[in-house]
Design an enzyme around this catalytic site. Structure first.
Site, PDB file in Angstrom:
ATOM      1  CG  ASP A 247      72.778   6.675 -60.427  1.00 51.33           C
ATOM      2  OD1 ASP A 247      71.981   7.055 -59.535  1.00 51.33           O
ATOM      3  OD2 ASP A 247      73.807   7.314 -60.748  1.00 51.33           O
TER       4      ASP A 247
ATOM      5  CE  LYS B 215      73.632   9.393 -57.840  1.00 51.25           C
ATOM      6  NZ  LYS B 215      73.571   9.736 -59.263  1.00 51.25           N
TER       7      LYS B 215
ATOM      8  NE  ARG C 129      65.676   7.511 -66.045  1.00 52.57           N
ATOM      9  CZ  ARG C 129      66.580   7.890 -66.939  1.00 52.57           C
ATOM     10  NH1 ARG C 129      66.545   7.371 -68.168  1.00 52.57           N
ATOM     11  NH2 ARG C 129      67.513   8.767 -66.635  1.00 52.57           N
TER      12      ARG C 129
ATOM     13  CG  ASP D 128      70.255   8.303 -56.659  1.00 48.79           C
ATOM     14  OD1 ASP D 128      70.526   7.081 -56.628  1.00 48.79           O
ATOM     15  OD2 ASP D 128      70.177   8.966 -57.711  1.00 48.79           O
TER      16      ASP D 128
ATOM     17  CG  ASP E 177      67.783  12.001 -56.365  1.00 51.05           C
ATOM     18  OD1 ASP E 177      67.547  12.873 -57.232  1.00 51.05           O
ATOM     19  OD2 ASP E 177      67.898  10.783 -56.625  1.00 51.05           O
TER      20      ASP E 177
ATOM     21  CD  GLU F 174      67.410   7.150 -58.542  1.00 48.08           C
ATOM     22  OE1 GLU F 174      68.357   6.883 -59.295  1.00 48.08           O
ATOM     23  OE2 GLU F 174      67.128   8.306 -58.173  1.00 48.08           O
TER      24      GLU F 174
ATOM     25  CE  LYS G  89      65.105  10.988 -58.331  1.00 45.12           C
ATOM     26  NZ  LYS G  89      66.188  10.995 -59.318  1.00 45.12           N
TER      27      LYS G  89
HETATM   28  N1  BES Z   1      69.463  11.828 -59.006  1.00 42.11           N
HETATM   29  C1  BES Z   1      70.202  11.584 -60.178  1.00 42.11           C
HETATM   30  C2  BES Z   1      70.299  12.826 -61.080  1.00 42.11           C
HETATM   31  C3  BES Z   1      71.122  13.959 -60.562  1.00 42.11           C
HETATM   32  C4  BES Z   1      72.466  14.048 -60.837  1.00 42.11           C
HETATM   33  C5  BES Z   1      70.523  14.976 -59.841  1.00 42.11           C
HETATM   34  C6  BES Z   1      73.215  15.105 -60.359  1.00 42.11           C
HETATM   35  C7  BES Z   1      71.268  16.042 -59.381  1.00 42.11           C
HETATM   36  C8  BES Z   1      72.613  16.102 -59.642  1.00 42.11           C
HETATM   37  C9  BES Z   1      69.556  10.479 -60.994  1.00 42.11           C
HETATM   38  O1  BES Z   1      68.911   9.505 -60.270  1.00 42.11           O
HETATM   39  C10 BES Z   1      70.671   9.831 -61.739  1.00 42.11           C
HETATM   40  O2  BES Z   1      71.522   9.270 -61.116  1.00 42.11           O
HETATM   41  N2  BES Z   1      70.630   9.917 -63.069  1.00 42.11           N
HETATM   42  C11 BES Z   1      71.655   9.385 -63.873  1.00 42.11           C
HETATM   43  C12 BES Z   1      70.998   8.766 -65.088  1.00 42.11           C
HETATM   44  C13 BES Z   1      71.916   7.896 -65.896  1.00 42.11           C
HETATM   45  C14 BES Z   1      72.269   6.665 -65.121  1.00 42.11           C
HETATM   46  C15 BES Z   1      71.192   7.522 -67.174  1.00 42.11           C
HETATM   47  C16 BES Z   1      72.599  10.520 -64.285  1.00 42.11           C
HETATM   48  O3  BES Z   1      72.135  11.637 -64.502  1.00 42.11           O
HETATM   49  O4  BES Z   1      73.797  10.265 -64.368  1.00 42.11           O
HETATM   50 ZN    ZN Z   2      68.122  10.071 -58.413  1.00 30.34          ZN
HETATM   51 ZN    ZN Z   3      70.193   7.948 -59.613  1.00 33.90          ZN
END
Ligand code: BES
Ligand code: ZN
Ligand code: ZN
Length: 478
Positions: A322, A252, A326, A245, A263, A324, A240
């Site tokens: 967010d 966020k 996946r 992000d 990310d 994204e 990825k």
């Molecule tokens: N890149 C983030 C995950 C992440 C969070 C990596 C903190 C490192 C530190 C990912 O794209 C994300 O935002 N995931 C969300 C998913 C949710 C919206 C289902 C998350 O983990 O909050």
């Molecule tokens: Zn992300």
């Molecule tokens: Zn994200």
């Protein structure tokens, strides 16, 4: 700073400082016991003491195992770099722990200085490894030399990954990522193919295109291939590569956005792995696929409520922009499986905050269908210096990503088990043939740290590189 190995006893090597690792027991019999006890030194793990008049850098260790020596070597190099010594020498420690020592010195010696206008000069130029065992019977030099050189390649590749992850989003965009991949390919004799936006359209990759649509830096797919003539196995690695992000329209909060340059850590780990395997000349064919995009906002942003058709025809209801990573992986996984028939398919992604909640910030979350493969991965990577934990799939969690209007939803309907529901989403893009060969690694926790631990300073850690190389070694040892 150079790290080198000499086929000489420690006493024959000239250096300004000698490293001495001491356990609590060995402190008792040490010729420096008295001097050290005056300083209050107790030989606790990573406890450092410098005896300038004896030209000695001493560090405590719990035992002569890889983890203790790796961590102590990092503690030594971090401290010694603050003095004015230009060279350091070190003996071997009993078991063949040369890889752990190399990792400790090389990874512990790394510091990210790209954006310092006046970086502090470091006097230390050389770390010299002796062939001497600590109690002075020498190792077989040929074996030691191979282990040393291999460890140096892997630790350097891990630092290469760290440097990329640490680079800011204004400097490392999807376009820059392709240049880095192309440069690596030409330096290391890899094949390199790039899919630009038009090619992504032709491939009907609506998911990665939607994620990258609101950015001034359009998305790319990168395919690197290492094809040695004597390959015994074939492995596909997918990363990825979100160069930033922001969360997109599901924005966020300000404090969570800081650090989101990390990310792209999955993609950068894949680049580091490609660098390592090609320099190690492993007899394994390795393909690296990277989906790189920037998740931003403008009038063309993809939205919660959109339905996207991924490359494999699966329709996805977007309920949170967010989630994204996946979406990007969905298209890249489908492409990678069509392009290359491999024995293993691994993906690496800073995918979910939930994985950190589940396992803590130091451990990579490993998810997949094959218990045998999980077992093999645990076994092969146990002394890699990286931590792995598994999170189990179940059919009830699968139901949480059902969609009323499309084939699958990009987030779960309940706020629990988020790391697993993300992996179960990816499962929709794994072909039947590859189900048992696939493993997903959520590196959201260990990829980046805001406080130093083990061999890591603040910032990127290169998570994924060392453990994957260890697994690749296990394939050729079989
Ligand atoms: N890149 C983030 C995950 C992440 C969070 C990596 C903190 C490192 C530190 C990912 O794209 C994300 O935002 N995931 C969300 C998913 C949710 C919206 C289902 C998350 O983990 O909050
Ligand atoms: Zn992300
Ligand atoms: Zn994200």
């Amino acid at each position: 700073m150079q790290v080198i190995l000499k086929n000489e006893p420690l006493s024959a090597i000239s250096a300004e400082l000698t490293v001495l690792f001491l356990t609590k027991e060995s402190l008792e019999t040490s010729e420096y016991k008295e001097k050290l006890s005056k300083t209050g030194f107790k030989a606790e793990q990573d406890e450092f003491c410098i005896l300038h008049e004896s030209a000695l850098a001493v560090c405590g260790i719990e035992g002569y195992d890889a983890a203790s020596l790796r961590s102590a070597a990092a503690a030594v190099i971090t401290k010694v770099k603050t003095f004015n010594y230009s060279s350091l020498k070190v003996a071997q420690y009993f078991l063949n722990n040369v890889a752990a020592l190399v990792e400790g010195f090389v990874m512990g010696g790394y510091s990210f200085r790209m954006y310092k206008s006046k970086p502090k000069p470091v006097a230390l130029k050389e770390v010299i490894f002796s062939n001497d065992n600590f109690n002075s019977d020498a190792f077989d030099f040929k074996t030691l030399e191979k282990d040393f050189n291999d460890a140096l390649i892997v630790a350097t590749a891990t630092n290469f990954t760290r440097e990329l992850v640490n680079t800011t989003p204004q400097d490392l965009t999807p376009a820059t990522m392709t240049v880095i991949a192309e440069d690596l390919a030409s330096d290391n004799g890899l094949d390199c193919y790039i899919l630009d936006e038009n090619a992504l359209e032709e491939e009907k990759m609506e998911a990665i295109l939607a994620v990258g649509r609101a950015s001034a830096h359009p998305p790319r797919l990168i395919h690197l291939a290492y094809k040695p003539k004597n390959a015994e196995k074939c492995v596909t690695l997918v990363g990825k590569g979100l160069t930033y992000d922001s969360g997109g329209l599901s924005l966020k909060p300000a404090t969570s956005m800081v650090t989101m340059k990390m990310d792209k850590a999955g993609a950068c780990a894949v680049l580091g792995m490609m660098k390592a395997v090609s320099e190690l000349k492993l007899p394994v064919e390795v393909h690296g696929f990277i989906g790189t995009a920037e998740n931003m906002i403008d009038g063309s942003s993809y939205k919660p409520d959109d339905v996207l058709k991924a490359r494999n025809g699966t329709t996805i209801e977007v309920r949170n922009t967010d989630a994204e990573g996946r979406l990007v992986l969905a298209d890249v996984l489908s492409y990678a499986q069509d392009k290359v028939k491999s024995d293993y398919l691994f993906d690496y992604a800073t995918l979910t905050g939930a994985c950190m909640v589940a396992l803590g910030p130091y451990t990579t979350g490993m998810m997949g269908h094959s218990d045998q493969l999980k077992h093999d991965l645990f076994k092969a990577t146990s002394d890699s210096g990286e931590l792995l934990g598994t999170l189990p799939f179940n059919d009830h969690l699968k139901k949480l990503i059902k969609s009323d209007i499309a084939d699958v939803c990009n987030i779960g309907s309940k706020p629990y088990g988020g790391a697993i529901t993300a992996a179960l989403f990816l499962d929709h893009f794994i072909t039947e043939e590859m189900k048992q060969k696939w493993m997903h690694f959520d590196i959201a926790g260990p990829a980046y740290t805001e406080s130093p631990w083990d061999v890591y300073e603040h910032g990127a850690t290169g998570a994924g590189v060392r453990m994957t190389v260890k697994f690749l070694y296990s394939l050729i040892e079989k």
